[in-house]
Design an enzyme around this catalytic site. Sequence first.
Site, PDB file in Angstrom:
ATOM      1  N   HIS A  84       0.683   0.298  -0.493  1.00  0.00           N
ATOM      2  CA  HIS A  84       0.391   0.194   0.900  1.00  0.00           C
ATOM      3  C   HIS A  84      -1.285   0.588   1.023  1.00  0.00           C
ATOM      4  CE1 HIS A  84       0.638   4.763   0.225  1.00  0.00           C
ATOM      5  NE2 HIS A  84      -0.170   5.032   1.260  1.00  0.00           N
ATOM      6  N   TYR A  85      -1.706   1.378   0.324  1.00  0.00           N
ATOM      7  CA  TYR A  85      -3.325   1.571   0.307  1.00  0.00           C
ATOM      8  C   TYR A  85      -3.995   0.180  -0.204  1.00  0.00           C
ATOM      9  CZ  TYR A  85      -7.377   3.193  -1.620  1.00  0.00           C
ATOM     10  OH  TYR A  85      -8.817   3.458  -2.183  1.00  0.00           O
TER      11      TYR A  85
END
Length: 137
Positions: A50-51
């Site tokens: 997600h990062y």
Amino acid sequence: DTGPDKTVDVDQNGAISLIDQAKAAGVQRFLIVSSMRAEDPEAGPEKMQHYLRAKKNADDHLRQSGLDYTIVRPGSLTEDSGTGRVQAAERLDDFGEIPRQDVAAALLATLDAANTVGIAYDILAGETPVEQALAEL
């Protein structure tokens, strides 16, 4: 350690907003600190995807902005004292660490390195002086 919603708010939407504001203000040169492997988030560790996706979205927005950009992609940041020596390449196969001080030194040197305009580069702790490593990109 923040959840995906905060990561999107800061690392994607916040960065995109800054890019847009810089462009509107007439800024021509923009450096962004991204992350190694942001160009292929799905290949990263699952807990980091997600990062990495948020970083990739911001990086892609910068590439399309028309600004003179450089995307700096460090490995894991440490609080160790900087050495002024790094390894840098448009793609490093190894993953590792780098002191925050050395990332800051590279950002400062990037401003004077015309060859870094319009590229992304990975950076880790290494043995080459910062200015030399950037000149060799």
